[in-house]
Design a protein around this motif. Structure first.
Motif, PDB file in Angstrom:
ATOM      1  N   TRP A 117       0.792  -1.117  -0.061  1.00  0.00           N
ATOM      2  CA  TRP A 117       0.076   0.097  -0.025  1.00  0.00           C
ATOM      3  C   TRP A 117       0.813   1.139  -0.022  1.00  0.00           C
ATOM      4  O   TRP A 117       0.420   2.352  -0.349  1.00  0.00           O
ATOM      5  N   ASP A 144      -8.240   3.210   2.889  1.00  0.00           N
ATOM      6  CA  ASP A 144      -8.313   2.679   4.309  1.00  0.00           C
ATOM      7  C   ASP A 144     -10.032   2.043   4.527  1.00  0.00           C
ATOM      8  O   ASP A 144      -9.917   1.110   4.914  1.00  0.00           O
ATOM      9  N   GLN A 145     -10.867   2.821   4.312  1.00  0.00           N
ATOM     10  CA  GLN A 145     -12.363   2.448   4.378  1.00  0.00           C
ATOM     11  C   GLN A 145     -12.632   1.171   3.651  1.00  0.00           C
ATOM     12  O   GLN A 145     -13.701   0.434   4.221  1.00  0.00           O
ATOM     13  N   ASN A 184      -9.145  -1.684   4.761  1.00  0.00           N
ATOM     14  CA  ASN A 184      -9.159  -2.306   5.964  1.00  0.00           C
ATOM     15  C   ASN A 184     -10.468  -3.273   6.433  1.00  0.00           C
ATOM     16  O   ASN A 184     -10.488  -3.776   7.524  1.00  0.00           O
ATOM     17  N   ARG A 185     -11.164  -3.473   5.317  1.00  0.00           N
ATOM     18  CA  ARG A 185     -12.199  -4.530   5.481  1.00  0.00           C
ATOM     19  C   ARG A 185     -11.564  -5.903   5.356  1.00  0.00           C
ATOM     20  O   ARG A 185     -10.645  -6.054   4.235  1.00  0.00           O
ATOM     21  N   TYR A 206      -5.817  -5.591   1.367  1.00  0.00           N
ATOM     22  CA  TYR A 206      -4.503  -5.266   1.980  1.00  0.00           C
ATOM     23  C   TYR A 206      -3.594  -6.233   1.107  1.00  0.00           C
ATOM     24  O   TYR A 206      -3.594  -7.261   1.594  1.00  0.00           O
ATOM     25  N   ARG A 210      -2.883  -9.887  10.405  1.00  0.00           N
ATOM     26  CA  ARG A 210      -4.099  -9.440   9.894  1.00  0.00           C
ATOM     27  C   ARG A 210      -5.376 -10.208   9.908  1.00  0.00           C
ATOM     28  O   ARG A 210      -6.618  -9.511  10.473  1.00  0.00           O
ATOM     29  N   GLU A 214      -6.754  -9.448  13.515  1.00  0.00           N
ATOM     30  CA  GLU A 214      -7.431  -7.989  13.881  1.00  0.00           C
ATOM     31  C   GLU A 214      -9.154  -8.213  13.723  1.00  0.00           C
ATOM     32  O   GLU A 214      -9.827  -7.640  14.573  1.00  0.00           O
TER      33      GLU A 214
END
Length: 592
Positions: A159, A381-382, A385-386, A431, A447, A450
């Motif tokens: 990223w 991110d939005q 990050n899922r 990601y 990951r 999380e």
């Protein structure tokens, strides 16, 4: 032309002329430093006060070099301008003044004109392939592209937030010259180019600073990435400020977005960076500094910084669209429409109130103009990050997505799109990294861990299905598909909205101020703003599945309706947005 002496950076290697370079390394822990020039030269650097080693030596552009600390193997320059062999290889001398700009008189664009398109250079194929997308984006109505971080990271794909050499544009994207060409071409099309920069941490692989400059870090303060960066040391603060100036002056970026500044535990650094940038700009140059900041520090947006990504508004919109309420969305579980109304009228939803963890967050923001906030439905991110990287097109009804998109594109805040959004892209944004061995295992398992707190991934077998960040397939699955036909439904929709923004709003946005927002339903509101010419912009939004009562604007208003159903009486249709522009003194007559 060669760099003038007053622009010589403190850190790194700078070409003085075509065959001479000045090398400087801050290595306070070292007894000696040698410059290793490929193929086999070793030249001692002179030690001076405060741990600096430097020398002016014969070296040509393109030469490979590294630094030997106390007789050890050559290490890359922490302020390297290019790493053709990656984070562990030798650095390469670059002369940024050698690029002949085709648009040298470009001064940027006013901030109120910004319509930002965030993209990942690698997924789009590198600098040259991004350049091919620019005419399409300009025709769409985009006025700025924002590149995710470019600082050299380990491996070929990332990223960009795991970078360890922030002065070196990632080698797998192309050469520094190709980056200049991309920016030059964008300017020729009237597009600003913004860059996401990471000053709060270094990645886990390839950062050698601790071996010879342990004072770069404060061992008494810890972050999720290890010891905190010690911005209180002038050498450290200068390192990052010089990096910002490099992107803005040598590459002529039009602005920077500073990642997660809430993780920078120093009350003075950000202000110093902002002031140095402003003082260094040539007269007339328009450069914009944008923050990501969970602390919602409105005070930073009054002088040195121009805007902040408005995560509060995004989170409220996301909950309204999807009904998701886990993780950070838990702060918006209750009354999300009221929180969205506060964002539209005052900027932040959290202005000192306690968050879900009981901690006060934010500062009063109602005094700030709407363009101090960047509004979006999706970003790296939005989406990324899922666990599965789903885009909103898979998470909510398309009618609701169109209604929310209309709000974002036509509000006085600065709209931001995430690559592929304008095309109704269905590919995920996952990601991804390119780590190996034990680090790859740690990243993959970390990951997955999380998401153990999320109901959908409580089952270990379900968590095991989360894509491995290091798998090439994860990266390839994240490539957005862009349409060949610009008349397809989603591109045509965005083009229409951005045309309306350009024709009806942009010239009236300077000096715009909010007039308030009123909740009119469980998922509906009315927001109003006073524009520069005295006219009133009004947006009625209904993200619910049923019509809601709404006092419609007077007949004198110019209106745009995004809805599958027509207006009927004084009711706002389900999944709809009504955008109205009223003259400064509209007659008191009913709407037809």
């Amino acid at each position: 032309m060669p760099l003038s002496s007053d622009r010589l950076a403190t850190h790194g290697a700078v070409m003085l002329d075509s065959h001479t370079a000045r090398f400087a390394l801050w290595a306070p822990d070292a007894r000696s430093v040698e410059l290793c020039l490929a193929p086999n030269q070793r030249l001692p650097l002179a030690r001076s006060a405060h741990g600096w080693f430097s020398a002016c030596l014969l070296a040509a552009v393109g030469s490979r070099y590294g630094y030997s600390i106390d007789g050890g193997p050559p290490l890359p320059d922490p302020a390297s301008r290019y790493q053709p062999e990656g984070v562990h290889g030798l650095s390469q001398l670059v002369d940024p003044s050698a690029w002949r700009w085709q648009h040298p008189h470009w001064q940027g664009r006013p901030w109120h004109e910004a319509v930002i398109y965030e993209l990942h250079v690698g997924l789009l194929g590198g600098y040259a392939q991004v350049a091919r997308q620019l005419p399409r984006l300009a025709a769409l109505g985009v006025t700025a592209i924002e590149l995710m971080p470019l600082g050299q990271f380990p491996g070929e794909r990332n990223w960009g937030y795991d970078g360890v050499l922030p002065f070196a544009p990632q080698h797998s994207y192309g050469t520094p010259e190709q980056l200049c060409q991309l920016i030059d071409q964008a300017h020729g099309l009237g597009l600003m180019v913004l860059l996401d920069v990471v000053y709060n941490h270094f990645g886990p692989d390839g950062n050698y600073l601790g071996q010879y400059a342990s004072a770069f870090f404060d061992q008494d303060r810890h972050t999720p990435w290890g010891a905190a960066i010690d911005f209180g040391r002038s050498e450290v603060a200068d390192y990052f400020i010089e990096n910002a100036l490099m992107w803005l002056t040598d590459y002529r970026f039009d602005g920077l977005r500073l990642d997660a500044v809430h993780a920078i535990d120093d009350p003075h650094f950000l202000g110093a960076l902002g002031r140095r940038v402003r003082q260094s700009l040539e007269p007339g140059r328009q450069v914009w500094l944008v923050l990501e900041n969970e602390h919602n520090q409105a005070s930073l947006l009054t002088d040195d910084f121009d805007a902040q990504w408005n995560d509060d508004a995004h989170n409220a919109l996301h909950v309204l669209l999807t009904d998701e309420a886990q993780g950070y969305y838990a702060d918006f579980r209750h009354n999300p429409i009221h929180k969205l109304a506060r964002c539209l009228s005052q900027g932040f939803a959290f202005q000192g109130e306690k968050d879900r963890n009981g901690r006060p967050r934010g500062e009063p923001s109602a005094h700030l103009p709407p363009n101090a906030f960047v509004l979006f439905l999706q970003n790296h991110d939005q989406v990324g990050n899922r666990a599965l990287g789903e885009r909103l097109i898979h998470l909510c009804p398309p009618q609701a997505l169109r209604a929310a998109t209309t709000l974002v594109m036509l509000s006085p805040m600065i709209p931001l799109l995430f690559m592929g959004e304008e095309a109704g892209c269905e590919q995920p944004f996952l990601y991804f990294t390119d780590h190996h061995d034990a680090l790859a295992d740690a990243v993959r398992e970390g990951r997955r861990a999380e998401f153990a707190q999320f109901d959908a991934f409580a089952d270990p077998q379900r968590r095991a299905a989360i894509p491995d960040p290091n798998a090439l397939a994860t990266y390839q699955a994240s490539r957005p598909q862009t349409p060949d036909d610009p008349q397809q439904t989603w591109p045509a929709f965005y083009r229409q909205l951005l045309h309306l923004r350009r024709q009806r709003l942009v010239d009236r946005l300077p000096g715009c101020r909010a007039l308030g927002a009123e909740v009119i339903g469980a998922k509906a509101l009315t927001a109003r703003w006073r524009l520069a010419n005295g006219a009133e912009l009004r947006i009625d939004l209904n993200l619910g599945p049923a019509a809601v009562p709404c006092a419609l604007p007077p007949a004198a208003a110019q209106c745009y309706l995004c809805a599958d159903e027509p207006l009927s009486g004084d009711r706002l249709p389900p999944f709809s947005t009504l955008v109205s522009l009223l003259p400064s003194h509209p007659p008191e007559t009913a709407h037809d």
